[in-house]
Design a protein around this motif. Structure first.
Motif, PDB file in Angstrom:
ATOM      1  N   HIS A  46       6.197   3.818  -6.034  1.00  0.00           N
ATOM      2  CA  HIS A  46       7.293   2.863  -6.171  1.00  0.00           C
ATOM      3  C   HIS A  46       6.759   1.570  -6.772  1.00  0.00           C
ATOM      4  CE1 HIS A  46       9.905   5.510  -3.946  1.00  0.00           C
ATOM      5  NE2 HIS A  46       9.047   5.542  -2.935  1.00  0.00           N
ATOM      6  N   ASN A  47       7.642   0.628  -7.015  1.00  0.00           N
ATOM      7  CA  ASN A  47       7.263  -0.651  -7.588  1.00  0.00           C
ATOM      8  C   ASN A  47       6.538  -1.476  -6.525  1.00  0.00           C
ATOM      9  OD1 ASN A  47       7.045  -2.920  -9.091  1.00  0.00           O
ATOM     10  ND2 ASN A  47       9.221  -3.114  -9.535  1.00  0.00           N
ATOM     11  N   TYR A  48       5.222  -1.308  -6.462  1.00  0.00           N
ATOM     12  CA  TYR A  48       4.466  -1.869  -5.348  1.00  0.00           C
ATOM     13  C   TYR A  48       4.357  -3.383  -5.383  1.00  0.00           C
ATOM     14  CZ  TYR A  48       0.599  -1.247  -8.684  1.00  0.00           C
ATOM     15  OH  TYR A  48      -0.203  -1.254  -9.789  1.00  0.00           O
ATOM     16  N   TRP A  49       4.280  -4.018  -6.529  1.00  0.00           N
ATOM     17  CA  TRP A  49       4.227  -5.484  -6.575  1.00  0.00           C
ATOM     18  C   TRP A  49       5.526  -6.086  -6.051  1.00  0.00           C
ATOM     19  CZ3 TRP A  49       0.168  -8.336  -6.605  1.00  0.00           C
ATOM     20  CH2 TRP A  49      -0.988  -7.887  -7.204  1.00  0.00           C
ATOM     21  N   PHE A  50       6.629  -5.486  -6.406  1.00  0.00           N
ATOM     22  CA  PHE A  50       7.924  -5.963  -5.927  1.00  0.00           C
ATOM     23  C   PHE A  50       7.980  -5.922  -4.410  1.00  0.00           C
ATOM     24  CE2 PHE A  50      12.190  -4.778  -4.459  1.00  0.00           C
ATOM     25  CZ  PHE A  50      12.893  -5.919  -4.822  1.00  0.00           C
ATOM     26  N   TRP A  51       7.605  -4.801  -3.828  1.00  0.00           N
ATOM     27  CA  TRP A  51       7.687  -4.657  -2.375  1.00  0.00           C
ATOM     28  C   TRP A  51       6.689  -5.552  -1.663  1.00  0.00           C
ATOM     29  CZ3 TRP A  51      11.815  -3.131  -0.239  1.00  0.00           C
ATOM     30  CH2 TRP A  51      12.653  -2.246  -0.919  1.00  0.00           C
ATOM     31  N   GLY A  52       5.524  -5.763  -2.254  1.00  0.00           N
ATOM     32  CA  GLY A  52       4.554  -6.670  -1.650  1.00  0.00           C
ATOM     33  C   GLY A  52       5.040  -8.108  -1.622  1.00  0.00           C
ATOM     34  N   ILE A  53       5.655  -8.556  -2.715  1.00  0.00           N
ATOM     35  CA  ILE A  53       6.161  -9.930  -2.771  1.00  0.00           C
ATOM     36  C   ILE A  53       7.366 -10.102  -1.860  1.00  0.00           C
ATOM     37  CG2 ILE A  53       7.260 -11.622  -4.280  1.00  0.00           C
ATOM     38  CD1 ILE A  53       5.392 -10.552  -6.510  1.00  0.00           C
ATOM     39  N   ILE A  54       8.281  -9.147  -1.890  1.00  0.00           N
ATOM     40  CA  ILE A  54       9.452  -9.233  -1.025  1.00  0.00           C
ATOM     41  C   ILE A  54       9.042  -9.212   0.446  1.00  0.00           C
ATOM     42  CG2 ILE A  54      11.551  -8.001  -0.309  1.00  0.00           C
ATOM     43  CD1 ILE A  54      11.841  -9.517  -2.909  1.00  0.00           C
ATOM     44  N   GLY A  55       8.001  -8.480   0.783  1.00  0.00           N
ATOM     45  CA  GLY A  55       7.515  -8.434   2.156  1.00  0.00           C
ATOM     46  C   GLY A  55       6.958  -9.757   2.639  1.00  0.00           C
ATOM     47  N   MET A  56       6.517 -10.632   1.707  1.00  0.00           N
ATOM     48  CA  MET A  56       5.998 -11.943   2.081  1.00  0.00           C
ATOM     49  C   MET A  56       7.108 -12.967   2.312  1.00  0.00           C
ATOM     50  SD  MET A  56       2.728 -12.096   2.344  1.00  0.00           S
ATOM     51  CE  MET A  56       2.241 -13.777   2.056  1.00  0.00           C
ATOM     52  N   ILE A  57       8.313 -12.676   1.876  1.00  0.00           N
ATOM     53  CA  ILE A  57       9.387 -13.657   1.930  1.00  0.00           C
ATOM     54  C   ILE A  57      10.080 -13.683   3.283  1.00  0.00           C
ATOM     55  CG2 ILE A  57      11.619 -14.270   0.947  1.00  0.00           C
ATOM     56  CD1 ILE A  57      10.558 -13.258  -1.730  1.00  0.00           C
ATOM     57  N   ARG A 110       0.817  -1.218   0.000  1.00  0.00           N
ATOM     58  CA  ARG A 110       0.000   0.000   0.000  1.00  0.00           C
ATOM     59  C   ARG A 110       0.854   1.273   0.000  1.00  0.00           C
ATOM     60  NH1 ARG A 110      -4.893  -0.718   4.156  1.00  0.00           N
ATOM     61  NH2 ARG A 110      -6.415  -0.819   2.491  1.00  0.00           N
ATOM     62  N   ASP A 111       1.909   1.280   0.807  1.00  0.00           N
ATOM     63  CA  ASP A 111       2.731   2.478   0.895  1.00  0.00           C
ATOM     64  C   ASP A 111       3.538   2.696  -0.380  1.00  0.00           C
ATOM     65  OD1 ASP A 111       3.429   4.628   2.862  1.00  0.00           O
ATOM     66  OD2 ASP A 111       5.448   3.933   2.338  1.00  0.00           O
ATOM     67  N   ALA A 112       4.051   1.631  -0.963  1.00  0.00           N
ATOM     68  CA  ALA A 112       4.803   1.765  -2.205  1.00  0.00           C
ATOM     69  C   ALA A 112       3.886   2.235  -3.338  1.00  0.00           C
ATOM     70  CB  ALA A 112       5.462   0.447  -2.576  1.00  0.00           C
TER      71      ALA A 112
END
Length: 69
Positions: free
Chosen positions: A35-46, A28-30
């Motif tokens: 910013h590249n929000y899909w990237f940050w969402g996926i990386i946040g799940m890892i 949400r913040d990205a």
């Protein structure tokens, strides 16, 4: 009564909740900040908390520097 099974399950549930909350925040913040929000969402799940720290200290800080110019 075998209590060894209950502890790993509770730890896994807690870790899953932390990862999902972190991922939602980063996504949400990205997206809000362009910013590249899909990237940050996926990386946040890892993993946690490194993606959140990198995002807050480097990406958000970089965005603040660009706003001042």
């Amino acid at each position: 009564m075998n209590t060894d099974v209950e502890h790993p399950i509770s730890i896994m549930i807690t870790a899953a909740v932390i990862l999902i909350c972190q991922s939602i925040y980063l996504f949400r913040d990205a997206r809000k900040n362009g910013h590249n929000y899909w990237f940050w969402g996926i990386i946040g799940m890892i993993q946690a908390p490194m993606p959140l720290l990198v995002y807050l200290f480097f990406i958000k800080k970089q965005g603040r520097k660009n706003d001042k110019r």
